[in-house]
Design an enzyme around this catalytic site. Structure first.
Site, PDB file in Angstrom:
ATOM      1  N   GLN A  56       0.758  -1.364   0.059  1.00 36.73           N
ATOM      2  CA  GLN A  56       0.007   0.096   0.000  1.00 36.73           C
ATOM      3  C   GLN A  56       0.783   1.292  -0.048  1.00 36.73           C
ATOM      4  O   GLN A  56       2.138   1.260   0.269  1.00 36.73           O
ATOM      5  CB  GLN A  56      -0.855  -0.008   1.264  1.00 36.73           C
ATOM      6  CG  GLN A  56      -0.446  -0.277   2.592  1.00 36.73           C
ATOM      7  CD  GLN A  56      -1.332  -0.903   3.311  1.00 36.73           C
ATOM      8  OE1 GLN A  56      -2.234  -0.837   3.337  1.00 36.73           O
ATOM      9  NE2 GLN A  56      -0.793  -1.364   4.607  1.00 36.73           N
ATOM     10  N   GLU A 111      -0.505   0.715  13.358  1.00 31.49           N
ATOM     11  CA  GLU A 111       0.071   1.965  13.906  1.00 31.49           C
ATOM     12  C   GLU A 111       0.190   1.797  15.379  1.00 31.49           C
ATOM     13  O   GLU A 111       0.794   2.696  16.022  1.00 31.49           O
ATOM     14  CB  GLU A 111      -0.972   3.165  13.674  1.00 31.49           C
ATOM     15  CG  GLU A 111      -2.201   3.264  14.168  1.00 31.49           C
ATOM     16  CD  GLU A 111      -2.993   4.276  13.994  1.00 31.49           C
ATOM     17  OE1 GLU A 111      -2.962   5.176  14.670  1.00 31.49           O
ATOM     18  OE2 GLU A 111      -3.615   4.413  12.918  1.00 31.49           O
ATOM     19  N   ASP A 131      -0.415  -7.815  11.722  1.00 31.96           N
ATOM     20  CA  ASP A 131      -0.335  -6.782  10.256  1.00 31.96           C
ATOM     21  C   ASP A 131       0.585  -7.379   9.274  1.00 31.96           C
ATOM     22  O   ASP A 131       1.234  -7.942   9.270  1.00 31.96           O
ATOM     23  CB  ASP A 131      -0.119  -5.415  10.807  1.00 31.96           C
ATOM     24  CG  ASP A 131      -0.475  -4.152   9.886  1.00 31.96           C
ATOM     25  OD1 ASP A 131      -1.217  -3.624  10.240  1.00 31.96           O
ATOM     26  OD2 ASP A 131      -0.053  -4.172   8.815  1.00 31.96           O
ATOM     27  N   ASP A 162      -0.294 -12.238   7.076  1.00 36.02           N
ATOM     28  CA  ASP A 162      -1.900 -12.210   6.834  1.00 36.02           C
ATOM     29  C   ASP A 162      -2.640 -12.657   7.759  1.00 36.02           C
ATOM     30  O   ASP A 162      -2.388 -13.861   8.445  1.00 36.02           O
ATOM     31  CB  ASP A 162      -2.128 -13.023   5.519  1.00 36.02           C
ATOM     32  CG  ASP A 162      -3.641 -12.902   5.325  1.00 36.02           C
ATOM     33  OD1 ASP A 162      -3.932 -11.954   4.704  1.00 36.02           O
ATOM     34  OD2 ASP A 162      -4.317 -14.347   5.515  1.00 36.02           O
ATOM     35  N   ALA A 163      -3.519 -11.895   8.348  1.00 36.14           N
ATOM     36  CA  ALA A 163      -4.315 -12.342   9.223  1.00 36.14           C
ATOM     37  C   ALA A 163      -5.282 -13.507   9.510  1.00 36.14           C
ATOM     38  O   ALA A 163      -5.291 -14.230  10.376  1.00 36.14           O
ATOM     39  CB  ALA A 163      -5.274 -11.072   9.992  1.00 36.14           C
ATOM     40  N   ASP A 180      -9.161  -4.467  13.130  1.00 37.28           N
ATOM     41  CA  ASP A 180      -8.667  -2.895  12.925  1.00 37.28           C
ATOM     42  C   ASP A 180      -7.915  -2.928  11.459  1.00 37.28           C
ATOM     43  O   ASP A 180      -6.800  -2.562  11.416  1.00 37.28           O
ATOM     44  CB  ASP A 180      -7.737  -2.608  14.061  1.00 37.28           C
ATOM     45  CG  ASP A 180      -7.298  -1.066  13.913  1.00 37.28           C
ATOM     46  OD1 ASP A 180      -7.909  -0.289  13.316  1.00 37.28           O
ATOM     47  OD2 ASP A 180      -6.250  -0.469  14.630  1.00 37.28           O
TER      48      ASP A 180
END
Length: 332
Positions: A56, A111, A131, A162-163, A180
């Site tokens: 991203q 974050e 994350d 990857d979750a 989240d």
């Protein structure tokens, strides 16, 4: 990903909005396209960082009105002046509704703010934050100084993966699982984590008997709640016995925002009990939530309430709904 120039985010949600001294760029405005004919603009002091990871685009900006803000894939993720609203609403309701939460799994949350809020609870023994984007996590870990204690906590287990894959391989179960995640945007890394198959086959089996799942669910305003909010709510209704939606206005998002809690056990909300649990369980003081505001946040206006009742769409990979605006932010 490029170079950032200073530590950002102050020591609390009401930090200073000073002018950056050595910004990467000198720009006047940040523009985020909300729709084809609608933009949300922020006057800037500077752009502190811009770069691209494997997954991203990321930007860190210093806005005149909201302080420093994190932007990913063209969408505002959090702003210094009001991020406490989003993160308190995401984290505390599920933990306060649970009788004795000890273990939490956070999907996303790079974050660190979600972990920060979880770790305020005295009952918490272990937090797994998973994350997919290591570059974003490393950047936030280094520069978002408000979360430095959370990242340094021995209760936090930080995993880059990857979750879905991480949950699938883990044998342990959790009291709370938190979504989240970035908004479901077309071509983004995580829209599959909003699907019925994921909730049903992967996530739900990883919850303890009294476990609660909570996810951010996108914009929930009168004009925007049908984008994904109503669909996520309806999808979870087809997986869990008890589902509760709630909302709050987040000024830097230019909209009301939505979250959804889900469990196979009843989710009981009592304002007095919530206040008592806040006083007993939480270190420090919450800036936004109390018992009355949490209870009232579950009351929708007529338009949204009717849509939630009538929604038939179930989120799948084949019939996914997306938030407008992926990659459409610009700096003018």
């Amino acid at each position: 990903m490029g170079e950032a120039v200073e530590n950002v985010y102050g020591t609390n949600a009401h930090g200073d909005r000073h002018r950056a001294k050595d910004g990467v760029d000198a720009c006047k405005w940040y523009e985020e396209e909300i729709d084809d004919d609608l933009k949300w603009c922020f006057a800037l002091n500077s752009v502190l960082h811009r770069g691209t990871s494997k997954f991203q685009d990321i930007a860190l900006i210093d806005t005149k009105h909201f302080g420093k803000a994190l932007v990913i894939d063209g969408k505002m993720q959090s702003a210094e002046m009001d991020e406490f609203i989003y993160h308190e609403c995401l984290i505390h309701p599920s933990l306060l509704c649970h009788p004795n939460p000890k273990t939490v799994f956070i999907m996303g949350g790079g974050e660190g703010s979600a972990a920060r809020e979880v770790l305020k609870h005295k009952t918490i023994q272990r937090v797994v934050m998973c994350d997919i984007d290591e570059e974003v996590v490393d950047f936030c870990r280094r520069y978002l100084t408000v979360n430095c204690e959370a990242f340094a906590s021995d209760k936090l287990c930080l995993v880059i993966n990857d979750a879905r894959a991480e949950l699938e391989k883990r044998e342990e179960k959790y009291d709370i699982i938190v979504g989240d995640l970035a908004d479901p945007v077309e071509g983004g890394p995580c829209y599959q984590l909003y699907t019925k198959s994921f909730y049903e086959q992967v996530l739900k089996p990883k919850l303890h008997h009294h476990g609660i799942f909570v996810t951010q669910a996108g914009p929930a305003g009168v004009l925007t709640h049908k984008e994904v909010f109503s669909s996520i709510y309806n999808t979870l209704k087809h997986v869990f016995k008890h589902v509760l939606a709630y909302t709050a206005h987040v000024p830097s998002f230019a909209d009301t925002w939505g979250w959804v809690m889900a469990s196979d056990q009843p989710i009981m909300l009592d304002a007095q009990q919530i206040d008592e649990r806040i006083s007993k369980r939480i270190n420090g003081e919450l800036l936004y939530l109390n018992g009355e505001s949490l209870v009232s946040s579950t009351t929708m206006n007529k338009s949204v309430y009717t849509s939630l009742l009538k929604e038939t769409h179930i989120y799948t990979e084949e019939s996914a709904r997306f938030i407008y605006g992926h990659g459409r932010a610009c700096f003018a």
